[in-house]
Design a protein around this motif. Structure first.
Motif, PDB file in Angstrom:
ATOM      1  N   LYS A  91      50.790 -46.836   4.668  1.00 50.69           N
ATOM      2  CA  LYS A  91      51.503 -46.934   3.392  1.00 50.69           C
ATOM      3  C   LYS A  91      52.928 -46.384   3.542  1.00 50.69           C
ATOM      4  CE  LYS A  91      47.431 -48.045   1.664  1.00 50.69           C
ATOM      5  NZ  LYS A  91      47.063 -49.438   1.331  1.00 50.69           N
ATOM      6  N   ASP A  92      53.777 -47.128   4.230  1.00 48.82           N
ATOM      7  CA  ASP A  92      55.167 -46.673   4.426  1.00 48.82           C
ATOM      8  C   ASP A  92      55.875 -46.415   3.101  1.00 48.82           C
ATOM      9  OD1 ASP A  92      54.887 -46.909   7.159  1.00 48.82           O
ATOM     10  OD2 ASP A  92      55.604 -48.983   7.215  1.00 48.82           O
ATOM     11  N   TYR A  93      55.558 -47.203   2.094  1.00 45.25           N
ATOM     12  CA  TYR A  93      56.284 -47.116   0.831  1.00 45.25           C
ATOM     13  C   TYR A  93      56.093 -45.759   0.141  1.00 45.25           C
ATOM     14  CZ  TYR A  93      51.658 -48.798  -0.702  1.00 45.25           C
ATOM     15  OH  TYR A  93      50.309 -48.973  -0.887  1.00 45.25           O
ATOM     16  N   LEU A  94      55.066 -45.013   0.520  1.00 50.00           N
ATOM     17  CA  LEU A  94      54.862 -43.703  -0.098  1.00 50.00           C
ATOM     18  C   LEU A  94      55.946 -42.714   0.310  1.00 50.00           C
ATOM     19  CD1 LEU A  94      50.974 -43.358   0.165  1.00 50.00           C
ATOM     20  CD2 LEU A  94      52.345 -44.055  -1.809  1.00 50.00           C
ATOM     21  N   ASP A  95      56.545 -42.927   1.470  1.00 54.10           N
ATOM     22  CA  ASP A  95      57.700 -42.127   1.893  1.00 54.10           C
ATOM     23  C   ASP A  95      59.008 -42.727   1.403  1.00 54.10           C
ATOM     24  OD1 ASP A  95      56.975 -39.777   3.290  1.00 54.10           O
ATOM     25  OD2 ASP A  95      56.392 -40.941   5.056  1.00 54.10           O
ATOM     26  N   VAL A  96      59.064 -44.057   1.374  1.00 53.56           N
ATOM     27  CA  VAL A  96      60.330 -44.761   1.141  1.00 53.56           C
ATOM     28  C   VAL A  96      60.703 -44.838  -0.334  1.00 53.56           C
ATOM     29  CG1 VAL A  96      61.527 -46.963   1.413  1.00 53.56           C
ATOM     30  CG2 VAL A  96      60.041 -46.110   3.252  1.00 53.56           C
ATOM     31  N   ALA A  97      59.750 -45.133  -1.192  1.00 52.32           N
ATOM     32  CA  ALA A  97      60.050 -45.320  -2.618  1.00 52.32           C
ATOM     33  C   ALA A  97      60.690 -44.064  -3.201  1.00 52.32           C
ATOM     34  CB  ALA A  97      58.774 -45.669  -3.383  1.00 52.32           C
ATOM     35  N   PRO A  98      61.727 -44.216  -4.016  1.00 47.28           N
ATOM     36  CA  PRO A  98      62.379 -43.027  -4.592  1.00 47.28           C
ATOM     37  C   PRO A  98      61.466 -42.223  -5.518  1.00 47.28           C
ATOM     38  CG  PRO A  98      63.253 -45.052  -5.549  1.00 47.28           C
ATOM     39  CD  PRO A  98      62.410 -45.461  -4.391  1.00 47.28           C
ATOM     40  N   TYR A  99      60.482 -42.893  -6.116  1.00 49.36           N
ATOM     41  CA  TYR A  99      59.553 -42.196  -7.002  1.00 49.36           C
ATOM     42  C   TYR A  99      58.120 -42.642  -6.718  1.00 49.36           C
ATOM     43  CZ  TYR A  99      63.603 -40.915  -9.874  1.00 49.36           C
ATOM     44  OH  TYR A  99      64.807 -40.420 -10.317  1.00 49.36           O
ATOM     45  N   LEU A 100      57.211 -41.681  -6.825  1.00 51.90           N
ATOM     46  CA  LEU A 100      55.782 -41.978  -6.883  1.00 51.90           C
ATOM     47  C   LEU A 100      55.302 -41.515  -8.253  1.00 51.90           C
ATOM     48  CD1 LEU A 100      54.512 -40.729  -3.382  1.00 51.90           C
ATOM     49  CD2 LEU A 100      55.400 -42.992  -4.015  1.00 51.90           C
ATOM     50  N   VAL A 101      54.604 -42.401  -8.945  1.00 55.02           N
ATOM     51  CA  VAL A 101      54.038 -42.045 -10.244  1.00 55.02           C
ATOM     52  C   VAL A 101      52.523 -42.006 -10.090  1.00 55.02           C
ATOM     53  CG1 VAL A 101      53.804 -42.657 -12.672  1.00 55.02           C
ATOM     54  CG2 VAL A 101      55.960 -43.123 -11.469  1.00 55.02           C
TER      55      VAL A 101
END
Length: 298
Positions: A191-201
Motif C-alpha cells: 500500500k504505497d499510497y499510505l505513505d504518499v497521500a497527504p492525508y489518511l482518514v
C-alpha cells in the motif's frame, strides 16, 4: 437356535438403548461447549477467519451490556426543541438539471490507488469532514470519529501495520476465491499510497457514547450510520476534485486504535487515503450497472 431367537429381541433393545444414550451425550457435549446466547449461525461465523470483529455492528451486544454497565436513561436527556424547516424548492426543470449534474459528477468517481503527494489545503479536508458529519444516524447519536492523519511518521506506522496484516489476509485469511476476484483489479498487500497521500482518514464507529457524566449512551445502528456518513464523505471528496480508495484492512483495527490513542468504544470501520490523483494514475476500465439492473419501480 431357540436360545438365539429369545436373545435377539433383548439384544435389539439393548442396542437401541446404547445408541440413544450416545445421542443424548453428544447433544449435551455440544450444548456445554457452546457459550450461552450463541446461535448456530454464530458458531459457523467463528470459523470465517476473514471476518474482522471491528467491522461487525455492536448494537445488539451493547443492548445486552446495558444490564450491567452505567448507562444513561433516555429520560435524563432534555426535551428537544423542534423548529420550522423550509428547504429551497426548485422548479422541475432545475431539479432535473441538478439531478443530471450530480450524477455526471459522481459517475466520474473512481477508486484511485495512485495518489499525488501534492499538499491539499487543510480547510478543504475540514469542510469535507463537516459534510460527512451531516449524515443521519440512529437516534441522532452521530456515532462517528474521523481521525485525519498527515504526520509522515504516523502514516508510515499505519502502513507497516496494514501491510503486515494484509499479507496474512491475502495469503491465508481471504481464501483463493476472494484473492482471484481481486486479481483483475491488480491489488495486493503493498500500500504505497499510505505513505504518499497527504492525508489518511480513518473512520471509527463509536459502539457506544460517553456522556459528560461518564454514563454510557446507546448508539443504535452505529455501523449503518457511520457507513452512510462514509458515502457522503466520498461524494464530498469527489465534489472538490480529490480521490481516494475505500479500504477496510482486516484485523488492523485494534493495533491502529492503540496507535492513534482511540478509546475502547471506537472500532475502525474504514481507511481512506486522500489527495489529488497522481499524474500517471490509472484505474480499471469498469462499467456500472444500468438503471434497470439496480432499481425496481412498483
Amino acid at each position: 437356535m431357540a436360545l438365539l431367537s429369545v436373545l435377539t429381541p433383548v439384544l435389539a433393545v439393548v442396542l437401541c438403548l446404547v445408541i440413544g444414550f450416545m445421542l443424548v451425550r453428544s447433544r449435551e457435549t455440544e450444548t456445554t461447549s457452546t457459550p450461552s446466547g450463541k446461535t448456530e449461525g454464530a458458531k459457523k461465523a467463528d470459523f470465517r477467519t476473514w471476518v474482522d470483529q471491528d467491522l461487525q455492528d455492536d448494537t445488539e451486544i451493547t443492548a445486552k451490556e446495558e444490564e450491567d454497565g452505567d448507562w444513561a436513561d433516555s429520560h435524563e436527556e432534555e426535551d428537544l426543541l423542534h423548529v420550522p424547516y423550509s428547504p429551497p424548492r426548485y422548479p422541475e426543470e432545475t431539479m432535473l438539471q441538478r439531478s443530471k449534474d450530480l450524477y455526471t459528477l459522481m459517475n466520474q468517481r473512481r477508486s484511485v490507488r495512485f495518489i499525488s503527494p501534492e499538499p491539499v489545503p487543510r480547510e478543504v479536508i475540514d469542510n469535507v469532514i463537516r459534510t460527512a458529519g451531516t449524515a443521519p444516524s440512529g437516534a441522532h447519536t452521530e456515532p462517528w470519529t474521523f481521525v485525519v492523519v498527515s504526520d509522515p511518521d504516523t502514516k508510515h506506522q499505519i502502513r507497516q501495520i496494514v501491510e503486515e496484516e494484509e499479507e496474512v489476509n491475502y495469503r491465508q485469511r481471504m481464501g483463493d476465491k476472494w484473492v482471484n476476484d481481486l486479481a483483475k483489479l491488480k491489488t495486493n498487500w503493498i500500500k504505497d499510497y499510505l505513505d504518499v497521500a497527504p492525508y489518511l482518514v480513518l473512520v471509527f464507529k463509536q459502539t457506544y457514547g460517553i456522556l459528560p457524566n461518564d454514563k454510557k449512551r446507546t448508539h443504535y445502528y452505529n455501523e449503518i450510520s457511520v457507513s452512510i456518513s462514509c458515502g457522503i464523505l466520498l461524494a464530498a471528496l469527489q465534489n472538490v476534485g480529490l480521490v481516494t480508495v475505500t479500504s477496510t484492512p482486516l484485523n488492523c483495527g485494534p493495533q491502529l486504535r492503540i496507535l492513534l490513542k482511540r478509546p475502547a468504544n471506537e472500532k475502525l470501520l474504514m481507511l481512506l487515503p486522500v489527495g489529488y490523483p497522481a499524474s500517471d494514475a490509472t484505474v480499471p476500465d469498469l462499467k456500472r450497472k444500468p438503471l434497470d439492473d439496480v432499481m425496481v419501480h412498483i
